[in-house]
Write a protein that holds these residues in place. Sequence first.
Motif, PDB file in Angstrom:
ATOM      1  N   ALA A  36     -48.074 -67.836 -34.175  1.00  0.00           N
ATOM      2  CA  ALA A  36     -47.251 -67.835 -32.806  1.00  0.00           C
ATOM      3  C   ALA A  36     -45.956 -67.319 -33.312  1.00  0.00           C
ATOM      4  O   ALA A  36     -45.335 -66.499 -32.560  1.00  0.00           O
ATOM      5  CB  ALA A  36     -47.414 -68.765 -31.951  1.00  0.00           C
TER       6      ALA A  36
ATOM      7  N   LEU B 244     -52.691 -65.150 -27.944  1.00  0.00           N
ATOM      8  CA  LEU B 244     -51.342 -65.220 -28.052  1.00  0.00           C
ATOM      9  C   LEU B 244     -50.618 -63.995 -27.533  1.00  0.00           C
ATOM     10  O   LEU B 244     -49.634 -64.151 -26.845  1.00  0.00           O
ATOM     11  CB  LEU B 244     -50.769 -65.326 -29.601  1.00  0.00           C
ATOM     12  CG  LEU B 244     -51.183 -66.552 -30.510  1.00  0.00           C
ATOM     13  CD1 LEU B 244     -50.586 -66.454 -31.514  1.00  0.00           C
ATOM     14  CD2 LEU B 244     -50.402 -67.663 -29.623  1.00  0.00           C
TER      15      LEU B 244
ATOM     16  N   THR C 263     -48.516 -63.536 -23.499  1.00  0.00           N
ATOM     17  CA  THR C 263     -47.556 -63.484 -23.500  1.00  0.00           C
ATOM     18  C   THR C 263     -46.589 -63.292 -22.105  1.00  0.00           C
ATOM     19  O   THR C 263     -47.248 -62.611 -21.129  1.00  0.00           O
ATOM     20  CB  THR C 263     -47.118 -62.536 -24.658  1.00  0.00           C
ATOM     21  OG1 THR C 263     -48.031 -61.887 -25.001  1.00  0.00           O
ATOM     22  CG2 THR C 263     -46.236 -63.082 -25.501  1.00  0.00           C
TER      23      THR C 263
ATOM     24  N   VAL D 124     -50.802 -71.404 -27.523  1.00  0.00           N
ATOM     25  CA  VAL D 124     -51.117 -71.940 -28.769  1.00  0.00           C
ATOM     26  C   VAL D 124     -52.103 -73.204 -28.546  1.00  0.00           C
ATOM     27  O   VAL D 124     -53.231 -73.347 -29.047  1.00  0.00           O
ATOM     28  CB  VAL D 124     -49.803 -72.864 -29.351  1.00  0.00           C
ATOM     29  CG1 VAL D 124     -50.271 -73.703 -30.622  1.00  0.00           C
ATOM     30  CG2 VAL D 124     -48.875 -71.677 -29.932  1.00  0.00           C
TER      31      VAL D 124
ATOM     32  N   ARG E  99     -43.771 -63.905 -32.694  1.00  0.00           N
ATOM     33  CA  ARG E  99     -42.426 -64.000 -32.132  1.00  0.00           C
ATOM     34  C   ARG E  99     -41.249 -63.392 -32.989  1.00  0.00           C
ATOM     35  O   ARG E  99     -40.739 -62.531 -32.396  1.00  0.00           O
ATOM     36  CB  ARG E  99     -42.027 -65.099 -31.517  1.00  0.00           C
ATOM     37  CG  ARG E  99     -42.884 -65.891 -30.454  1.00  0.00           C
ATOM     38  CD  ARG E  99     -42.699 -64.920 -29.190  1.00  0.00           C
ATOM     39  NE  ARG E  99     -43.476 -65.644 -28.080  1.00  0.00           N
ATOM     40  CZ  ARG E  99     -43.050 -65.291 -26.778  1.00  0.00           C
ATOM     41  NH1 ARG E  99     -42.776 -63.873 -26.499  1.00  0.00           N
ATOM     42  NH2 ARG E  99     -43.896 -65.678 -26.018  1.00  0.00           N
TER      43      ARG E  99
ATOM     44  N   ILE F   9     -41.967 -69.653 -28.538  1.00  0.00           N
ATOM     45  CA  ILE F   9     -43.442 -69.969 -28.621  1.00  0.00           C
ATOM     46  C   ILE F   9     -43.895 -70.429 -27.179  1.00  0.00           C
ATOM     47  O   ILE F   9     -43.425 -71.314 -26.830  1.00  0.00           O
ATOM     48  CB  ILE F   9     -43.784 -70.663 -29.766  1.00  0.00           C
ATOM     49  CG1 ILE F   9     -43.263 -70.264 -31.090  1.00  0.00           C
ATOM     50  CG2 ILE F   9     -45.185 -71.125 -29.969  1.00  0.00           C
ATOM     51  CD1 ILE F   9     -43.558 -71.178 -32.223  1.00  0.00           C
TER      52      ILE F   9
END
Length: 138
Positions: free
Chosen positions: A70, A134, A138, A13, A74, A8
Amino acid sequence: MITALLSINWLAVLAAAALNFVLGGVWFMVVFKRQYAEAMEIEAAPEEKPGFTIIVGPFICNLVVIATTAFLFRLISVTEMSAAVTLGAVLGIGLLGAQTVTIAINPNFPKPFYYSAINVPYFLIGSLITSAVLVLMT
């Protein structure tokens, strides 16, 4: 599952949580302040300065929801914006929105559907913002 949890992006976040915090402040303290008070039937109550719990509580709860989102991203490898927005809408309406209505249908909420009409769009928009952040981070 552990790999998903360990991968994460906590900065993402926190960024999403900060944006949701701002959204909530604008949504409930500016745009829908009067309507929210009407939905709760507290419009005649004297205005109080928000206390610690009113400010920090929603932030922490949103942080948990965003961290969970999150983790799900993932876990199922969401990396494209179209998938993120779709999942954000599903989570915003199907989980957060439905749960909001469920909580509001309660004798302590004087106008549950009015309350829901104010809150569900907030959760949907917040979920879409979270999903975008999110994926972008990444």
